[in-house]
Design a protein around this motif. Structure first.
Motif, PDB file in Angstrom:
ATOM      1  N   THR A   1      68.552  85.109  43.767  1.00  0.00           N
ATOM      2  CA  THR A   1      68.899  85.593  42.152  1.00  0.00           C
ATOM      3  C   THR A   1      70.121  85.044  42.051  1.00  0.00           C
ATOM      4  O   THR A   1      71.106  84.900  41.429  1.00  0.00           O
ATOM      5  CB  THR A   1      68.367  85.777  41.713  1.00  0.00           C
ATOM      6  N   LEU A   2      70.931  86.529  42.760  1.00  0.00           N
ATOM      7  CA  LEU A   2      72.329  87.004  42.439  1.00  0.00           C
ATOM      8  C   LEU A   2      73.379  85.033  42.778  1.00  0.00           C
ATOM      9  O   LEU A   2      74.025  84.837  42.410  1.00  0.00           O
ATOM     10  CB  LEU A   2      72.453  87.521  43.948  1.00  0.00           C
ATOM     11  N   VAL A   3      72.710  84.047  44.007  1.00  0.00           N
ATOM     12  CA  VAL A   3      73.934  83.433  44.284  1.00  0.00           C
ATOM     13  C   VAL A   3      73.246  82.258  43.030  1.00  0.00           C
ATOM     14  O   VAL A   3      74.311  81.624  42.901  1.00  0.00           O
ATOM     15  CB  VAL A   3      73.035  83.077  45.525  1.00  0.00           C
ATOM     16  N   ALA A   4      72.407  81.978  42.562  1.00  0.00           N
ATOM     17  CA  ALA A   4      71.820  81.368  41.824  1.00  0.00           C
ATOM     18  C   ALA A   4      72.332  81.486  40.302  1.00  0.00           C
ATOM     19  O   ALA A   4      73.310  80.878  39.241  1.00  0.00           O
ATOM     20  CB  ALA A   4      70.492  80.585  41.181  1.00  0.00           C
ATOM     21  N   ALA A   5      72.568  82.550  39.603  1.00  0.00           N
ATOM     22  CA  ALA A   5      73.441  83.152  38.524  1.00  0.00           C
ATOM     23  C   ALA A   5      74.201  82.816  38.890  1.00  0.00           C
ATOM     24  O   ALA A   5      75.127  82.247  37.263  1.00  0.00           O
ATOM     25  CB  ALA A   5      72.609  84.530  38.697  1.00  0.00           C
ATOM     26  N   THR A   6      75.447  83.155  39.970  1.00  0.00           N
ATOM     27  CA  THR A   6      76.587  83.139  39.630  1.00  0.00           C
ATOM     28  C   THR A   6      77.257  82.131  39.706  1.00  0.00           C
ATOM     29  O   THR A   6      78.966  81.950  39.171  1.00  0.00           O
ATOM     30  CB  THR A   6      77.027  83.983  41.799  1.00  0.00           C
ATOM     31  N   VAL A   7      76.553  80.595  40.351  1.00  0.00           N
ATOM     32  CA  VAL A   7      76.932  79.231  40.401  1.00  0.00           C
ATOM     33  C   VAL A   7      77.145  78.610  38.745  1.00  0.00           C
ATOM     34  O   VAL A   7      77.592  77.968  37.864  1.00  0.00           O
ATOM     35  CB  VAL A   7      76.337  78.580  41.198  1.00  0.00           C
ATOM     36  N   THR A   8      75.429  78.705  38.655  1.00  0.00           N
ATOM     37  CA  THR A   8      75.410  78.443  37.158  1.00  0.00           C
ATOM     38  C   THR A   8      76.199  78.900  36.479  1.00  0.00           C
ATOM     39  O   THR A   8      75.696  78.565  34.986  1.00  0.00           O
ATOM     40  CB  THR A   8      74.192  78.200  36.971  1.00  0.00           C
ATOM     41  N   HIS A   9      76.478  80.880  35.743  1.00  0.00           N
ATOM     42  CA  HIS A   9      77.402  81.436  34.891  1.00  0.00           C
ATOM     43  C   HIS A   9      78.428  80.161  34.467  1.00  0.00           C
ATOM     44  O   HIS A   9      78.057  80.936  32.977  1.00  0.00           O
ATOM     45  CB  HIS A   9      77.432  82.537  35.505  1.00  0.00           C
ATOM     46  N   PRO A  10      79.014  79.761  34.670  1.00  0.00           N
ATOM     47  CA  PRO A  10      80.492  79.162  33.395  1.00  0.00           C
ATOM     48  C   PRO A  10      79.793  78.368  33.179  1.00  0.00           C
ATOM     49  O   PRO A  10      80.089  77.958  32.041  1.00  0.00           O
ATOM     50  CB  PRO A  10      80.699  78.507  34.959  1.00  0.00           C
TER      51      PRO A  10
ATOM     52  N   LEU B   1      79.602  88.856  33.054  1.00  0.00           N
ATOM     53  CA  LEU B   1      78.902  88.274  34.050  1.00  0.00           C
ATOM     54  C   LEU B   1      78.272  89.365  34.912  1.00  0.00           C
ATOM     55  O   LEU B   1      77.221  89.640  35.526  1.00  0.00           O
ATOM     56  CB  LEU B   1      79.640  87.204  35.161  1.00  0.00           C
ATOM     57  N   GLY B   2      78.913  90.829  34.768  1.00  0.00           N
ATOM     58  CA  GLY B   2      78.304  91.672  35.644  1.00  0.00           C
ATOM     59  C   GLY B   2      77.075  92.065  34.962  1.00  0.00           C
ATOM     60  O   GLY B   2      76.328  92.272  35.957  1.00  0.00           O
ATOM     61  N   ILE B   3      76.761  92.345  33.991  1.00  0.00           N
ATOM     62  CA  ILE B   3      75.977  92.676  33.487  1.00  0.00           C
ATOM     63  C   ILE B   3      74.573  91.797  33.785  1.00  0.00           C
ATOM     64  O   ILE B   3      73.596  92.259  33.916  1.00  0.00           O
ATOM     65  CB  ILE B   3      75.769  93.997  31.930  1.00  0.00           C
ATOM     66  N   LYS B   4      75.213  90.090  33.672  1.00  0.00           N
ATOM     67  CA  LYS B   4      74.521  89.499  33.313  1.00  0.00           C
ATOM     68  C   LYS B   4      73.588  89.165  34.941  1.00  0.00           C
ATOM     69  O   LYS B   4      72.701  88.821  35.611  1.00  0.00           O
ATOM     70  CB  LYS B   4      74.765  88.244  33.006  1.00  0.00           C
ATOM     71  N   LEU B   5      74.463  89.543  36.096  1.00  0.00           N
ATOM     72  CA  LEU B   5      74.538  89.674  37.292  1.00  0.00           C
ATOM     73  C   LEU B   5      73.142  90.744  37.292  1.00  0.00           C
ATOM     74  O   LEU B   5      72.056  90.593  38.154  1.00  0.00           O
ATOM     75  CB  LEU B   5      75.277  89.579  38.160  1.00  0.00           C
ATOM     76  N   VAL B   6      73.378  92.204  37.109  1.00  0.00           N
ATOM     77  CA  VAL B   6      72.559  93.453  37.273  1.00  0.00           C
ATOM     78  C   VAL B   6      70.623  92.696  36.850  1.00  0.00           C
ATOM     79  O   VAL B   6      70.221  92.788  37.110  1.00  0.00           O
ATOM     80  CB  VAL B   6      73.665  94.637  37.075  1.00  0.00           C
TER      81      VAL B   6
END
Length: 168
Positions: A100-109, A137-142
């Motif tokens: 989830t962390l990887v997918a969320a970071t890749v698609t955030h932009p 991004l930080g709060i979204k990742l959490v």
């Protein structure tokens, strides 16, 4: 045909490679259907959250007849999030949080850009302005990692319970 035959020789039907590809394709197809059906609803939600009415003014709707399609291209690209997450999750089994962390970071932009496209108001031709692409991004990742990890752990426990209760 030649390439397909060589691939079929290289991988049997039970291999992890084919299972991962099937997972990715199935998840992506479900994502495409979801995006096409729900995009107008998300536009209305985004507009309401931005203090605008759910629908653009009549003049704006006439000048932009495809306003319900705003952000549909980034949304279609964003189906990579669940497709990547599920494929990585299947490959790593117990590593739902990492997937989830990887997918969320890749698609955030792309999510950031999509929200700007959906929030723009009538006369503007580009995306709405304001904020950095990485804001939030930080709060979204959490939030995303915790909620998805809980979902997957619950899924695993529920699956084990159902199998044990009804199939034993």
């Amino acid at each position: 045909a030649f390439f397909s035959a060589r691939m079929a020789e290289s991988f049997d039907s039970d291999s992890d490679y084919w299972h991962g590809a099937e997972t990715f394709v199935a998840t992506a197809a479900a994502g495409v259907a979801n995006v096409l059906v729900t995009n107008p609803l998300w536009i209305a939600v985004t507009r309401l959250q931005g203090g605008l009415s759910a629908l653009p003014a009549v003049a704006d709707r006439r000048s932009r007849p495809c306003w319900p399609c705003a952000g549909v291209i980034p949304n279609l690209i964003l189906i990579l999030f669940p497709a990547l997450r599920q494929t990585i999750y299947d490959a790593l089994a117990a590593a739902a949080a990492l997937a989830t962390l990887v997918a969320a970071t890749v698609t955030h932009p792309l999510q950031w850009y999509r929200s700007r496209l959906q929030a723009r108001d009538g006369g503007r031709h580009g995306p709405a302005k304001g904020g950095s692409m990485w804001d939030g991004l930080g709060i979204k990742l959490v939030h995303t990692v915790l909620s998805n990890t809980m979902m997957y752990l619950s899924k695993e426990k529920l699956t084990a319970f159902v199998l044990r209760t009804f199939l034993d």
